[in-house]
Design an enzyme around this catalytic site. Structure first.
Site, short mmCIF file in Angstrom:
data_model
loop_
_atom_site.label_atom_id
_atom_site.label_comp_id
_atom_site.label_asym_id
_atom_site.label_seq_id
_atom_site.Cartn_x
_atom_site.Cartn_y
_atom_site.Cartn_z
N ARG A 26 0.83 -1.21 0.00
CA ARG A 26 0.00 0.00 0.00
C ARG A 26 0.86 1.26 0.00
NH1 ARG A 26 -2.62 -4.39 1.58
NH2 ARG A 26 -4.91 -4.46 1.57
N GLY A 89 -1.01 -11.89 -5.21
CA GLY A 89 -2.42 -11.54 -5.38
C GLY A 89 -2.70 -10.09 -5.00
N ARG A 117 -5.83 -18.04 -9.68
CA ARG A 117 -6.62 -17.51 -8.56
C ARG A 117 -7.82 -16.69 -9.06
NH1 ARG A 117 -2.52 -15.35 -4.15
NH2 ARG A 117 -4.47 -15.22 -2.99
N ASP A 316 -4.39 -15.68 7.18
CA ASP A 316 -3.00 -16.02 6.85
C ASP A 316 -2.32 -16.85 7.94
OD1 ASP A 316 -3.24 -14.70 4.45
OD2 ASP A 316 -2.33 -12.84 5.17
N ARG A 347 -4.33 -24.37 0.44
CA ARG A 347 -3.68 -24.50 1.76
C ARG A 347 -4.36 -25.54 2.64
NH1 ARG A 347 -2.05 -18.08 2.74
NH2 ARG A 347 -0.21 -18.21 1.40
N ARG A 389 3.66 -19.62 3.04
CA ARG A 389 3.09 -19.85 4.39
C ARG A 389 3.04 -21.34 4.73
NH1 ARG A 389 2.20 -14.65 5.74
NH2 ARG A 389 1.13 -13.39 4.17
C1 S3P Z 1 -4.08 -9.21 1.88
C2 S3P Z 1 -5.35 -9.70 2.03
C3 S3P Z 1 -5.64 -11.13 2.25
C4 S3P Z 1 -4.41 -11.87 2.73
C5 S3P Z 1 -3.19 -11.56 1.90
C6 S3P Z 1 -2.90 -10.06 1.96
C7 S3P Z 1 -3.92 -7.77 1.64
O1 S3P Z 1 -6.06 -11.71 1.04
O2 S3P Z 1 -4.65 -13.26 2.71
O3 S3P Z 1 -2.07 -12.26 2.38
O4 S3P Z 1 -2.79 -7.25 1.73
O5 S3P Z 1 -4.93 -7.09 1.36
P1 S3P Z 1 -7.62 -11.70 0.60
O6 S3P Z 1 -8.03 -10.30 0.33
O7 S3P Z 1 -7.66 -12.56 -0.65
O8 S3P Z 1 -8.35 -12.33 1.74
#
Ligand code: S3P
Length: 428
Positions: A26, A89, A117, A316, A347, A389
């Site tokens: 961010r 992601g 994904r 997580d 997972r 993880r």
């Molecule tokens: C994250 C949100 C989560 C988390 C990922 C980081 C983020 O994913 O599992 O490790 O930084 O916004 P999801 O939004 O898919 O739940």
């Protein structure tokens, strides 16, 4: 790489876990569209955050050491080629939101895991806002590689989006697009997820309002640069909390860990299970709470019952929670965790396979695990499935197991915690 981890008698020492991955992404993304130079110290050194930095550079942003030179809300320029999000992601989904609002087209691609994904959860709300967005296939050549195509139609309209999945990535993508949309953009979540986007936007002077599960942003002409020492990643600290709690006679101090309440449900669960976790030196970093954590010993009692809401709040941390459940007396039920199937690996299956190989009594359910303990774990050869993880959770299992465990594909810890095995060696 195969990592060999042996059972240990004690974990002791003091470490600084890597900078929080979520906050690092961010800071780079928002710093890139701020008006002026942001100072971001202690970024996560993992490959995921490096993917975000590389994408922002490809979009014309200067990022050098801790300096991020923001060019303002309209300062990004079209990248020469596809933006490679690697395994991340967060990079793909957050950038999809930001880039959907730009006057130029972008293409986002990722590795095999990321390509599998779900992206519809972001595509649909962005389209509702009037954005051009598609998750489809690049048919160039023989390969059919999935790609996220966004942007080029610069008129977005605010929506009130009720997200069906509890996902901070989805929420953040829509809020980032909302900074450019006409009127107000709101996301209503089914369950509160990590709020780092909202916290950082507020620290940068954006018009953001939070009321319970609803977050609203207004169109934003300019963001102030951010100055932050990124807190340590609670989700990385979680591995040591469990390891030091389970290995008798341990005492581990984790310096400067982010303790934002949207991230620490796992610590509360550990405390309720009899772990001794002490917090000291509380402070704030750009609106984010930080503290030192000390853990040593536990007095384990009853098994665990976890449902959907609780599972989402520690999404997580669930792989390492499964390791812990093998040591609780009785049958632990971890349910409502179907999101784990669509993370960097499946997972749920990865932990069921790994822990079964180590002698745990773990049953795989559609949306979680049934784990009966306590079971003495035994070293085995296990597969990380290329998921950071999973590799780290199985390493914690190895620390409490008899003999030697070999973890295949262990280099994937580089995604979020390149120093993980060095820290393990130092503490053990
Ligand atoms: C994250 C949100 C989560 C988390 C990922 C980081 C983020 O994913 O599992 O490790 O930084 O916004 P999801 O939004 O898919 O739940």
């Amino acid at each position: 790489m195969i990592a060999t981890v042996r059972g240990t008698r004690r974990l002791t020492g003091e470490i600084k876990v890597p900078g929080d991955k979520s906050i690092s992404h961010r800071a780079l993304i928002l710093g890139s569209v701020a008006s002026g130079e942001s100072h971001v110290r202690g970024l996560s050194g993992g490959a995921d955050v490096e993917s975000t930095a590389a994408c922002m550079r490809a979009l014309g942003v200067e990022i050098e050491g801790s300096r991020v030179v923001g060019g303002g809300m309209a300062g990004l320029r079209r990248a020469a080629g596809a933006l490679d999000c690697g395994n991340s992601g967060t990079t793909m989904r957050l950038l999809a939101g930001l880039l959907a609002a730009q006057p130029f087209k972008s293409r986002l691609v990722g590795d095999d895991s990321l390509s599998r994904r779900p992206m519809d959860r972001v595509v649909e709300p962005l389209r509702e806002m009037g954005a051009a967005a598609a998750w489809d296939f690049d048919e160039v050549g023989a390969a059919r590689a999935p790609q996220f195509r966004v942007g080029g139609r610069n008129r977005l309209t605010g929506v009130e989006f009720r997200s069906p999945v509890p996902s901070a990535q989805v929420k953040s993508a829509i809020l980032l697009a909302g900074l450019y949309a006409e009127g107000k953009t709101a996301v209503v979540e089914p369950i509160k997820t990590r709020d780092h986007t909202e916290v950082m936007l507020a620290a940068m002077g954006a018009d953001v309002k939070v009321a319970g599960l609803r977050v609203e942003v207004g169109r934003t002409e300019s963001l102030d640069p951010v100055d932050i020492d990124i807190p340590g990643d609670f989700s990385a600290a979680a591995f040591w909390l469990v390891a030091a709690g389970l290995v008798d006679g341990s005492r581990v101090r984790l310096l400067g860990v982010g303790v934002n309440p949207t991230r620490t449900a796992f610590a509360e669960t550990l405390t309720s299970l009899g772990f001794a976790i002490k917090r000291s030196k509380p402070r704030l970093e750009a609106g984010e709470p930080v503290a030192d954590l000390e853990v040593g010993g536990s007095d384990l009692g009853r098994p665990l019952q976890l449902n959907g809401g609780a599972a989402a709040a520690m999404i997580d941390e669930l792989p390492v929670l499964a390791v812990l459940a093998t040591q609780l007396a009785g049958r632990s039920v971890i349910a409502g965790a179907d999101e784990l199937r669509v993370k960097e690996s499946d997972r749920l299956a990865a932990m069921a396979d790994g822990l079964s190989a180590m002698g745990a009594d773990i049953e795989l359910d559609d949306d979680g695990w049934l784990i009966t303990g306590p079971r003495r774990l035994e070293g085995a050869r296990v597969d990380s499935r290329g998921d950071h993880r999973i590799a780290m959770a199985l390493a914690v299992a190895a620390l409490i197991a008899d003999g030697k465990t070999e973890i295949e594909g262990a280099e994937c810890v580089n995604i979020s915690y390149p120093d993980f095995f060095d820290h393990l060696e130092y503490l053990a």
